[in-house]
Write a protein that holds these residues in place. Sequence first.
Motif, mmCIF file in Angstrom:
data_model
loop_
_atom_site.group_PDB
_atom_site.id
_atom_site.type_symbol
_atom_site.label_atom_id
_atom_site.label_comp_id
_atom_site.label_asym_id
_atom_site.label_seq_id
_atom_site.Cartn_x
_atom_site.Cartn_y
_atom_site.Cartn_z
ATOM 1 N N GLY A 126 0.814 -1.212 0.000
ATOM 2 C CA GLY A 126 0.000 0.000 0.000
ATOM 3 C C GLY A 126 0.844 1.256 0.000
ATOM 4 N N LEU A 127 1.917 1.259 0.799
ATOM 5 C CA LEU A 127 2.805 2.424 0.847
ATOM 6 C C LEU A 127 3.512 2.639 -0.492
ATOM 7 C CD1 LEU A 127 3.910 4.703 2.582
ATOM 8 C CD2 LEU A 127 5.706 3.154 3.350
ATOM 9 N N SER A 128 3.944 1.566 -1.138
ATOM 10 C CA SER A 128 4.605 1.697 -2.450
ATOM 11 C C SER A 128 3.668 2.308 -3.477
ATOM 12 C CB SER A 128 5.071 0.330 -2.949
ATOM 13 O OG SER A 128 6.068 -0.180 -2.134
ATOM 14 N N ILE A 129 2.434 1.829 -3.512
ATOM 15 C CA ILE A 129 1.472 2.339 -4.487
ATOM 16 C C ILE A 129 1.073 3.773 -4.150
ATOM 17 C CG2 ILE A 129 -0.874 2.019 -5.388
ATOM 18 C CD1 ILE A 129 -0.357 -1.010 -5.138
ATOM 19 N N LEU A 130 0.915 4.080 -2.850
ATOM 20 C CA LEU A 130 0.595 5.445 -2.433
ATOM 21 C C LEU A 130 1.698 6.420 -2.843
ATOM 22 C CD1 LEU A 130 -1.384 7.283 -0.830
ATOM 23 C CD2 LEU A 130 0.048 6.826 1.169
ATOM 24 N N CYS A 131 2.955 6.044 -2.619
ATOM 25 C CA CYS A 131 4.081 6.915 -2.995
ATOM 26 C C CYS A 131 4.104 7.158 -4.498
ATOM 27 C CB CYS A 131 5.406 6.296 -2.543
ATOM 28 S SG CYS A 131 5.654 6.364 -0.760
ATOM 29 N N LEU A 132 3.855 6.113 -5.273
ATOM 30 C CA LEU A 132 3.858 6.271 -6.729
ATOM 31 C C LEU A 132 2.703 7.164 -7.183
ATOM 32 C CD1 LEU A 132 5.492 5.402 -9.168
ATOM 33 C CD2 LEU A 132 3.910 3.514 -9.452
ATOM 34 N N ALA A 133 1.553 7.041 -6.520
ATOM 35 C CA ALA A 133 0.393 7.852 -6.905
ATOM 36 C C ALA A 133 0.582 9.318 -6.530
ATOM 37 C CB ALA A 133 -0.866 7.302 -6.245
ATOM 38 N N ILE A 134 1.118 9.569 -5.347
ATOM 39 C CA ILE A 134 1.201 10.952 -4.862
ATOM 40 C C ILE A 134 2.484 11.656 -5.298
ATOM 41 C CG2 ILE A 134 1.350 12.349 -2.756
ATOM 42 C CD1 ILE A 134 -0.707 10.487 -1.529
ATOM 43 N N TRP A 135 3.612 10.955 -5.313
ATOM 44 C CA TRP A 135 4.891 11.588 -5.644
ATOM 45 C C TRP A 135 5.497 11.092 -6.951
ATOM 46 C CZ3 TRP A 135 4.054 10.099 -0.427
ATOM 47 C CH2 TRP A 135 3.795 11.169 0.420
ATOM 48 N N HIS A 143 9.682 17.388 -0.854
ATOM 49 C CA HIS A 143 9.650 18.607 -1.655
ATOM 50 C C HIS A 143 8.204 18.843 -2.125
ATOM 51 C CE1 HIS A 143 10.627 21.439 -4.881
ATOM 52 N NE2 HIS A 143 11.695 21.691 -4.142
ATOM 53 N N PRO A 144 7.589 19.967 -1.752
ATOM 54 C CA PRO A 144 6.173 20.206 -2.089
ATOM 55 C C PRO A 144 5.884 20.188 -3.591
ATOM 56 C CG PRO A 144 6.939 21.804 -0.471
ATOM 57 C CD PRO A 144 8.142 21.043 -0.925
ATOM 58 N N ALA A 145 6.846 20.565 -4.409
ATOM 59 C CA ALA A 145 6.612 20.594 -5.855
ATOM 60 C C ALA A 145 6.436 19.191 -6.436
ATOM 61 C CB ALA A 145 7.761 21.304 -6.548
ATOM 62 N N ASP A 146 6.932 18.172 -5.746
ATOM 63 C CA ASP A 146 6.808 16.800 -6.227
ATOM 64 C C ASP A 146 5.435 16.195 -5.943
ATOM 65 O OD1 ASP A 146 9.411 16.870 -7.097
ATOM 66 O OD2 ASP A 146 10.222 15.906 -5.296
ATOM 67 N N THR A 147 4.654 16.842 -5.089
ATOM 68 C CA THR A 147 3.375 16.286 -4.646
ATOM 69 C C THR A 147 2.289 16.546 -5.677
ATOM 70 O OG1 THR A 147 4.016 16.707 -2.367
ATOM 71 C CG2 THR A 147 1.697 16.281 -2.777
ATOM 72 N N ASN A 148 1.584 15.486 -6.034
ATOM 73 C CA ASN A 148 0.453 15.575 -6.948
ATOM 74 C C ASN A 148 -0.790 15.879 -6.112
ATOM 75 O OD1 ASN A 148 -1.773 15.038 -8.588
ATOM 76 N ND2 ASN A 148 -0.689 13.443 -9.722
ATOM 77 N N LEU A 149 -1.227 17.128 -6.097
ATOM 78 C CA LEU A 149 -2.330 17.568 -5.239
ATOM 79 C C LEU A 149 -3.657 16.922 -5.620
ATOM 80 C CD1 LEU A 149 -1.391 21.320 -4.745
ATOM 81 C CD2 LEU A 149 -0.984 19.391 -3.220
ATOM 82 N N ILE A 150 -3.859 16.666 -6.893
ATOM 83 C CA ILE A 150 -5.096 15.999 -7.321
ATOM 84 C C ILE A 150 -5.142 14.583 -6.750
ATOM 85 C CG2 ILE A 150 -6.391 15.127 -9.306
ATOM 86 C CD1 ILE A 150 -5.319 17.540 -10.884
ATOM 87 N N ALA A 151 -4.014 13.881 -6.803
ATOM 88 C CA ALA A 151 -3.963 12.528 -6.247
ATOM 89 C C ALA A 151 -4.189 12.541 -4.739
ATOM 90 C CB ALA A 151 -2.623 11.867 -6.576
ATOM 91 N N VAL A 152 -3.629 13.530 -4.041
ATOM 92 C CA VAL A 152 -3.838 13.651 -2.594
ATOM 93 C C VAL A 152 -5.314 13.889 -2.304
ATOM 94 C CG1 VAL A 152 -3.344 15.060 -0.556
ATOM 95 C CG2 VAL A 152 -1.496 14.453 -2.122
#
Length: 191
Positions: A126-135, A143-152
């Motif tokens: 779950g953590l691996s898939i979450l990291c791939l989806a969000i970052w 780094h805030p620029a790496d975060t996908n806000l829509i995915a969050v």
Amino acid sequence: MNYLDLFFSFFQIGLLSFGGGMAAIPLIQEQVVAGHGWLSMTEFTDLITIAEMTPGPITINSSTFVGIRTAGIPGAIVATAGCVLPSCLIVLVLAWLYFKYGNLAYIQGTLSGLRPAIVALIASAGLSILCLAIWNQESISLHPADTNLIAVLLFLVSLFILRRGKTNPIFVMLGCGVVGGILYTLTGSVM
């Protein structure tokens, strides 16, 4: 494509997939992405999404998908057979033990001992898939620029809906697909 590699990779997955499909995700990832390089990590997350949405166990769906992707229909047959064979053999042995001895206390003790490891496997996947989806990478980025806000946003809304009510997960996935498609199209961003 070596059919024996395909067969034995999914034989190992089928043999070691205690705890259901979610516990098998890290095993599938290790074999398919890291071990043989048959899929990239992005393709792997797509595979998990497709395998979850289609009827049937995730391991069998994954083996069929990877088999077709790497070696066509014969590859799908070989990979699926490799995935199913360990379960068939284990069930035959357990049925024989049950009818022969009738006391499954040792087996229950073994399965109880496996539960913490299964929870850790599911959490890791779950953590691996979450990291791939969000970052869009395999690890957490600060780094805030790496975060996908829509995915969050989609993750948090989905989590809220699933935890709050008795909503069918299929409807949540379909809703996220529609809303995500609209948001990504309107913002012009790509995951």
